[in-house]
Design a protein around this motif. Structure first.
Motif, PDB file in Angstrom:
ATOM      1  N   TYR A 230      36.351  -6.851  -5.842  1.00  0.00           N
ATOM      2  CA  TYR A 230      35.422  -7.493  -6.595  1.00  0.00           C
ATOM      3  C   TYR A 230      34.257  -6.988  -5.555  1.00  0.00           C
ATOM      4  N   CYS A 231      32.815  -6.508  -5.910  1.00  0.00           N
ATOM      5  CA  CYS A 231      31.749  -6.516  -5.249  1.00  0.00           C
ATOM      6  C   CYS A 231      30.809  -6.681  -6.621  1.00  0.00           C
TER       7      CYS A 231
ATOM      8  N   THR B 244      38.597  -3.266  -8.594  1.00  0.00           N
ATOM      9  CA  THR B 244      39.334  -2.028  -8.210  1.00  0.00           C
ATOM     10  C   THR B 244      40.734  -2.555  -7.337  1.00  0.00           C
TER      11      THR B 244
ATOM     12  N   GLU C 114      33.367   0.344  -8.837  1.00  0.00           N
ATOM     13  CA  GLU C 114      33.899   0.090  -7.404  1.00  0.00           C
ATOM     14  C   GLU C 114      35.050   1.460  -7.501  1.00  0.00           C
TER      15      GLU C 114
ATOM     16  N   LEU D 260      36.611   1.145   0.635  1.00  0.00           N
ATOM     17  CA  LEU D 260      36.254   0.947  -0.998  1.00  0.00           C
ATOM     18  C   LEU D 260      34.542   0.831  -1.008  1.00  0.00           C
ATOM     19  N   SER D 261      34.302   1.503  -1.924  1.00  0.00           N
ATOM     20  CA  SER D 261      32.950   2.081  -2.491  1.00  0.00           C
ATOM     21  C   SER D 261      32.301   0.918  -3.499  1.00  0.00           C
ATOM     22  N   CYS D 262      31.001   0.507  -3.488  1.00  0.00           N
ATOM     23  CA  CYS D 262      30.499   0.103  -4.505  1.00  0.00           C
ATOM     24  C   CYS D 262      29.783   0.946  -5.632  1.00  0.00           C
TER      25      CYS D 262
ATOM     26  N   TRP E  48      31.616  -8.524  -0.960  1.00  0.00           N
ATOM     27  CA  TRP E  48      33.074  -8.863  -1.597  1.00  0.00           C
ATOM     28  C   TRP E  48      33.889  -9.853  -1.782  1.00  0.00           C
TER      29      TRP E  48
END
Length: 127
Positions: free
Chosen positions: A95-96, A121, A6, A20-22, A36
């Motif tokens: 969290y992803c 993250t 993440e 956010l990116s994962c 998520w």
């Protein structure tokens, strides 16, 4: 094995936005749903949003509906969470998670259904 990383967390004022990116890597050759989740200090991990492999089905927790948007780019093995109108109560570690599934069109809101998790993250929203 699959690794999820993440990024995009940080400190933002109430009313602000974060994305956010994962990114998934490793053995991602099969179809999978993504989700998520978040966990605030002293609280249990809770569901935030989920998206099917096709991207056509999404589902949100009531607390974030209308403010957060989940999306994915399968070519990049990446899922995103656009968070708008952030509130102090959104403060948590996000969290992803990845759920290998043969179902292209649905996904789960239950953490027990997910096979892999990222390291999290931190998102902090100040009032």
């Amino acid at each position: 094995q699959v690794q999820l990383v993440e990024s995009g967390g940080g400190l933002v004022q109430a009313g602000g936005s974060l994305k956010l990116s994962c990114a998934a890597s490793g053995r991602t050759g099969s179809t999978y749903a993504m989700g998520w989740f978040r966990q605030a200090p002293g609280n249990e991990r809770e569901f935030v949003a989920t998206i099917s492999w096709s991207g056509g089905s999404t589902y949100y927790a009531d607390s974030v509906k209308g403010r957060f948007t989940i999306s994915r780019d399968n070519a990049k093995n990446t899922v995103y969470l656009q968070m708008n109108s952030l509130k102090p109560e959104d403060t948590a570690v996000y969290y992803c998670a990845l759920d290998f599934t043969t179902n292209y069109y649905s996904s789960s809101s239950y953490s027990r259904d997910y096979d892999y998790w990222g390291q999290g993250t931190q998102v902090t929203v100040s009032s």
